[in-house]
Design an enzyme around this catalytic site. Structure first.
Site, PDB file in Angstrom:
ATOM      1  N   GLN A  21      50.320 -14.050 -59.079  1.00 29.41           N
ATOM      2  CA  GLN A  21      49.140 -14.882 -58.789  1.00 29.41           C
ATOM      3  C   GLN A  21      48.659 -15.592 -60.070  1.00 29.41           C
ATOM      4  OE1 GLN A  21      48.748 -11.347 -57.429  1.00 29.41           O
ATOM      5  NE2 GLN A  21      50.023 -12.119 -55.796  1.00 29.41           N
TER       6      GLN A  21
ATOM      7  N   LYS B 217      55.825 -19.200 -62.541  1.00 26.10           N
ATOM      8  CA  LYS B 217      56.004 -18.107 -63.512  1.00 26.10           C
ATOM      9  C   LYS B 217      57.391 -17.502 -63.420  1.00 26.10           C
ATOM     10  CE  LYS B 217      52.563 -15.978 -61.643  1.00 26.10           C
ATOM     11  NZ  LYS B 217      52.005 -17.041 -60.821  1.00 26.10           N
TER      12      LYS B 217
ATOM     13  N   GLY C 157      55.287 -14.320 -54.534  1.00 28.57           N
ATOM     14  CA  GLY C 157      56.615 -14.804 -54.167  1.00 28.57           C
ATOM     15  C   GLY C 157      57.140 -15.659 -55.293  1.00 28.57           C
ATOM     16  N   HIS C 158      57.992 -15.099 -56.116  1.00 24.39           N
ATOM     17  CA  HIS C 158      58.560 -15.859 -57.224  1.00 24.39           C
ATOM     18  C   HIS C 158      59.895 -16.453 -56.802  1.00 24.39           C
ATOM     19  CE1 HIS C 158      56.118 -13.440 -60.404  1.00 24.39           C
ATOM     20  NE2 HIS C 158      55.393 -14.254 -59.686  1.00 24.39           N
TER      21      HIS C 158
ATOM     22  N   ASP D 143      51.416 -19.547 -58.072  1.00 27.42           N
ATOM     23  CA  ASP D 143      52.502 -20.488 -57.751  1.00 27.42           C
ATOM     24  C   ASP D 143      52.737 -21.516 -58.853  1.00 27.42           C
ATOM     25  OD1 ASP D 143      52.621 -19.260 -55.211  1.00 27.42           O
ATOM     26  OD2 ASP D 143      50.964 -20.519 -54.555  1.00 27.42           O
TER      27      ASP D 143
END
Ligand code: IMP
Length: 439
Positions: free
Chosen positions: A239, A21, A45-46, A18
């Site tokens: 991650q 990225k 989750g981007h 988180d």
């Protein structure tokens, strides 16, 4: 970051995930021919804030731009000229991939002909999710319940179903039969009354196969050919280093190699192909799930960081644990990834703080530690030692050049850079594309 001598760039998280990225990849993807996801799955989750390709405005007034949350499709999909790859190191949840494809298409993003899924990637199947949801161990770790751990277990246990197997329905049926029998035995062993039905899983895959197979190919070959032609390739990690199955705070980790070495394996190329590694850190630190977190801030400061930084998980919505920048962890991430540069994101979240603690080293049993200890138990016992840097108490969101940043903000970045031992190349001061400053 791409240059005449940098064609293959890895972007990794250098904390517990988180770090932002997605935004960094989105900004760099413009100059990349290929963006490749190399590990993890729908646990990631981007969140990327981007204008929609159809010219829609950012979220407001019904425009189709704004926040895109991508779990499996690489963030490069938001640049029309970029092709995206889901590499062999990923565990793919095909059903949710298509929800995501439909969601981005509904907002004007074209996917057809721009997405290749490795035939060697493993599938996350309903019994993996069931095992993750029913396992007491998963609850202890605080997993995302997306079936990631059980899917990687089957891969390493040589029971997995690979995307390329979908070309052969007979093989799939036999693999699912065996995988389901194993999963059901594990469920029974764990005291769960729930079971998975192999026939149902096989029928589900038979329905998915004709949709997925047109995207499937030899992804490693595509990456290698692109590099051989001199094209730019961005390898996008999910991650962060401290969740890496080997280098992270084991056992409170995810089940894949999140670090830069995993990028070569998971994209299907040799390590010598990689030219540079950009580590993304937040200007502070967050963590979701359980496990040690030495610089975790207590209320009310932790709460303040969470509110100002909107720190809630993009996949599970869980509140993220928040704390201060940890230079010990940053140095470690620099070493295990071979970082060549840093991107520091969310600097603007610190705008209001009067002083900013930065952890320079730990104390453990009276001894100074400049490196992360090898066990989560020891990391749980360390005392972080802080240096307190002055805040800047000015808004930074409008800064577009380094000179626009307040002096104290520049000094804060210089200190992070010195402590981490890696030059800071990018600074994020907000979620929009133009809010990433190149130093
Ligand atoms: P899993 O990857 O779902 O097995 O979860 C293992 C650990 O990794 C848990 O602590 C999760 O919260 C954490 N984790 C997995 N994916 C992410 C992510 O994208 N961001 C932050 N933490 C994650």
């Amino acid at each position: 970051m791409f240059a005449s001598d940098i064609h293959c760039l890895v972007v990794v998280g250098a904390q517990w995930g988180d770090e932002g990225k997605g935004k960094v990849v989105d900004a760099l993807a413009e100059r990349a021919e290929l963006v490749v996801r190399y590990q993890g799955g729908a646990n990631a989750g981007h969140t990327v804030d981007a204008p929609a390709p159809d010219g829609g405005t950012r979220g407001e007034g019904g425009g189709k731009g704004g926040a895109f949350v991508l779990h499996q499709i690489p963030a490069g999909i938001l640049h029309p000229g970029t092709r995206c790859v889901i590499g062999n190191g990923v565990v793919l949840d095909a059903a949710t991939l298509f929800h995501e494809v439909e969601a981005v298409q509904a907002r004007g993003v074209s996917v057809a002909g721009r997405l290749t899924v490795s035939d060697r990637a493993h599938l996350v199947l309903p019994y993996h999710k069931l095992l993750d949801a029913e396992s007491a161990r998963s609850r202890e770790i605080g997993t995302t319940s997306r079936g990631i751990g059980p899917a990687y277990e089957d891969k390493v246990g040589r029971r997995g179903v690979r995307v390329g197997d979908l070309r052969h329905p007979g093989i799939v049926a036999a693999l699912v039969e065996a995988g389901c029998a194993h999963a059901n035995a594990m469920l029974a062993h764990g005291g769960s009354a729930r079971r998975c039905d192999a026939g149902e899983v096989t029928r589900g895959l038979a329905e998915l196969a004709p949709r997925l197979l047109p995207y499937v190919g030899d992804a490693g070959r595509l990456v290698a050919d692109t590099l051989a032609r001199g094209g730019n390739v961005l390898l996008e990690g999910a991650q962060g280093a401290l969740l890496d199955v080997d280098h992270g705070t084991y056992p409170f980790v995810t089940s894949s190699y999140t670090t830069a070495g995993g990028a070569a394996v998971g994209a299907g190329i040799g390590p010598t192909a990689i030219d540079a590694v950009l580590g993304v850190v937040k200007a502070y630190v967050t963590r979701v799930g359980n496990g040690p977190f030495p610089t975790e801030a207590e209320a009310p400061e932790g709460e303040r960081l969470r509110t100002l930084g909107a720190e809630f998980g993009a996949t599970t919505g869980r509140p993220r644990r928040c704390g201060w920048f940890d230079a010990v962890a940053a140095r470690y991430a620099a070493r295990v990834n071979g970082l060549t540069a840093l991107a520091v994101t969310k600097l603007d979240v610190l705008d209001e703080f009067e002083t900013l603690p930065v952890c320079t080293h730990y104390q453990l049993d009276g001894a100074r530690l400049d490196e992360l200890p090898d066990s989560a138990a020891a990391l749980d016992c360390v005392e972080p030692v802080y240096e307190r840097l002055p805040g800047w108490r000015r808004r930074t969101g409008e800064a577009r050049r380094p000179a626009d940043l307040p002096d104290a903000a520049r000094r804060y970045l210089e200190r992070l850079e010195a402590l981490a031992g890696v030059p800071v190349r990018y600074v994020g001061v907000g979620s929009r594309r133009e809010q990433l400053i190149e130093l």
